[in-house]
Design a protein around this motif. Structure first.
Motif, PDB file in Angstrom:
ATOM      1  N   ASP A 232     -21.983 128.019 -11.269  1.00  0.00           N
ATOM      2  CA  ASP A 232     -23.201 127.927 -12.070  1.00  0.00           C
ATOM      3  C   ASP A 232     -24.150 126.930 -11.404  1.00  0.00           C
ATOM      4  O   ASP A 232     -23.847 126.367 -10.345  1.00  0.00           O
ATOM      5  CB  ASP A 232     -22.882 127.538 -13.519  1.00  0.00           C
ATOM      6  N   SER A 233     -25.292 126.688 -12.026  1.00  0.00           N
ATOM      7  CA  SER A 233     -26.357 125.913 -11.382  1.00  0.00           C
ATOM      8  C   SER A 233     -26.082 124.415 -11.307  1.00  0.00           C
ATOM      9  O   SER A 233     -26.867 123.673 -10.708  1.00  0.00           O
ATOM     10  CB  SER A 233     -27.679 126.144 -12.125  1.00  0.00           C
TER      11      SER A 233
ATOM     12  N   CYS B 235     -28.983 135.719  -9.894  1.00  0.00           N
ATOM     13  CA  CYS B 235     -28.093 134.976  -8.999  1.00  0.00           C
ATOM     14  C   CYS B 235     -28.818 134.639  -7.704  1.00  0.00           C
ATOM     15  O   CYS B 235     -29.517 135.486  -7.137  1.00  0.00           O
ATOM     16  CB  CYS B 235     -26.859 135.834  -8.698  1.00  0.00           C
TER      17      CYS B 235
ATOM     18  N   THR C 120     -14.878 130.477 -14.021  1.00  0.00           N
ATOM     19  CA  THR C 120     -15.759 131.444 -13.371  1.00  0.00           C
ATOM     20  C   THR C 120     -14.967 132.635 -12.850  1.00  0.00           C
ATOM     21  O   THR C 120     -15.437 133.778 -12.897  1.00  0.00           O
ATOM     22  CB  THR C 120     -16.542 130.779 -12.230  1.00  0.00           C
TER      23      THR C 120
ATOM     24  N   TYR D 264     -24.605 128.073 -19.309  1.00  0.00           N
ATOM     25  CA  TYR D 264     -23.776 128.038 -18.108  1.00  0.00           C
ATOM     26  C   TYR D 264     -22.762 129.174 -18.068  1.00  0.00           C
ATOM     27  O   TYR D 264     -22.395 129.636 -16.981  1.00  0.00           O
ATOM     28  CB  TYR D 264     -23.082 126.680 -17.995  1.00  0.00           C
TER      29      TYR D 264
ATOM     30  N   GLN E 241     -24.524 132.033 -16.606  1.00  0.00           N
ATOM     31  CA  GLN E 241     -24.690 131.807 -15.171  1.00  0.00           C
ATOM     32  C   GLN E 241     -23.406 132.148 -14.412  1.00  0.00           C
ATOM     33  O   GLN E 241     -23.441 132.794 -13.359  1.00  0.00           O
ATOM     34  CB  GLN E 241     -25.088 130.359 -14.911  1.00  0.00           C
ATOM     35  N   LYS E 242     -22.276 131.707 -14.944  1.00  0.00           N
ATOM     36  CA  LYS E 242     -20.992 132.014 -14.308  1.00  0.00           C
ATOM     37  C   LYS E 242     -20.767 133.522 -14.243  1.00  0.00           C
ATOM     38  O   LYS E 242     -20.328 134.056 -13.213  1.00  0.00           O
ATOM     39  CB  LYS E 242     -19.851 131.353 -15.084  1.00  0.00           C
TER      40      LYS E 242
ATOM     41  N   THR F 194     -27.770 132.235 -12.200  1.00  0.00           N
ATOM     42  CA  THR F 194     -28.866 131.757 -13.029  1.00  0.00           C
ATOM     43  C   THR F 194     -28.785 132.529 -14.342  1.00  0.00           C
ATOM     44  O   THR F 194     -27.951 133.416 -14.502  1.00  0.00           O
ATOM     45  CB  THR F 194     -30.229 131.995 -12.360  1.00  0.00           C
ATOM     46  N   GLU F 195     -29.659 132.213 -15.272  1.00  0.00           N
ATOM     47  CA  GLU F 195     -29.576 132.891 -16.564  1.00  0.00           C
ATOM     48  C   GLU F 195     -30.117 134.311 -16.512  1.00  0.00           C
ATOM     49  O   GLU F 195     -29.874 135.099 -17.429  1.00  0.00           O
ATOM     50  CB  GLU F 195     -30.281 132.051 -17.627  1.00  0.00           C
TER      51      GLU F 195
ATOM     52  N   GLU G  86     -24.778 131.424  -6.683  1.00  0.00           N
ATOM     53  CA  GLU G  86     -25.147 130.478  -7.730  1.00  0.00           C
ATOM     54  C   GLU G  86     -25.814 131.248  -8.870  1.00  0.00           C
ATOM     55  O   GLU G  86     -26.936 131.737  -8.740  1.00  0.00           O
ATOM     56  CB  GLU G  86     -26.105 129.421  -7.177  1.00  0.00           C
TER      57      GLU G  86
END
Length: 241
Positions: free
Chosen positions: A121-122, A222, A32, A4, A7-8, A218-219, A216
């Motif tokens: 994040d997701s 986005c 974030t 996460y 992701q942020k 993702t790993e 949003e």
């Protein structure tokens, strides 16, 4: 296990691409936003980006200064763009904010911005049970327990927020925060209006019709959503190669 933090970071870095030279930027508060401020600081240092930041908390202001950003709390025109996080988002683009304790300043800054973008994040877009994240409400200290009691009429439980040491959490504005525990928020517009009619309530952590885009993370990139009258619609997907 999902990363996460990555992701942020990906959401923040992608949103930062929309920040242009000469802009007045609203900076949110939270984990974030840390990645956003760090990325903007890098661009200021390495690319010569010139921006002025309006910060939503003392913590954000300290971090912005550490990263070389110019700060102001007095502006004549509207803020060009505010970028902030969210605790939960529904399919219509309504946000729950205030987990970091800065909801009043965050709403003031967002309201006075030409656009607001949200970086998450997701885990944050809730498709079915919007309102499972406790709804923060900023309240004045005077007769605060009576205000908390009145808030309980709208939910199953309300807690006065406390620090890790057990002391009452105090916002940068000198107020308290009550966290309302609900199973679901069906009508966030009506709920916001009802809660703000209670004497002692300063602001509610529901952001209705304010945000324009969601990033949003993702790993490996986005997802970018635009928010329309019909709800959130995927605009594009960015991959970090």
């Amino acid at each position: 296990m999902a990363d996460y933090e990555r992701q942020k970071m990906n959401a923040a870095v992608e949103a930062a691409r929309y920040v242009k030279d000469g802009m007045i930027i609203g900076l949110g508060t939270g984990t974030t936003s840390y990645y956003l401020i760090r990325e903007l600081g890098r661009r200021v240092k390495e690319k010569g980006l010139h921006i002025t930041a309006v910060c939503t908390s003392k913590r954000t202001e300290e971090l912005a200064r550490e990263n070389g950003l110019s700060i102001t709390d007095s502006i004549q025109s509207n803020i060009d763009l505010t970028i902030d996080g969210a605790d939960q988002i529904n399919l219509y683009g309504t946000l729950i904010k205030g987990g970091g304790g800065a909801l009043l300043r965050e709403k003031i800054v967002a309201y006075n911005s030409r656009e607001m973008y949200v970086i998450v994040d997701s885990r944050k877009i809730e498709t079915e049970h919007f309102g499972t994240f406790p709804l923060p409400v900023e309240i004045v200290p005077f007769l605060h327990m009576k205000t908390v009691e009145n808030l309980k009429n709208f939910c199953k439980k309300t807690d006065l927020r406390r620090t890790d040491k057990g002391e009452i959490f105090v916002t940068d504005n000198g107020n308290y925060i009550a966290d309302m525990h609900m199973e679901r928020i069906e009508d966030p517009v009506d709920l916001e209006q009802s809660l703000k009619s209670i004497p002692g309530v300063v602001e509610v952590g529901l952001f209705n019709g304010i945000a324009k885009r969601i990033f949003e993370g993702t790993e490996n990139g986005c997802n970018i959503y635009k928010i329309t009258q019909k709800g959130i619609e995927k605009e594009e997907t960015y991959f970090d190669h």
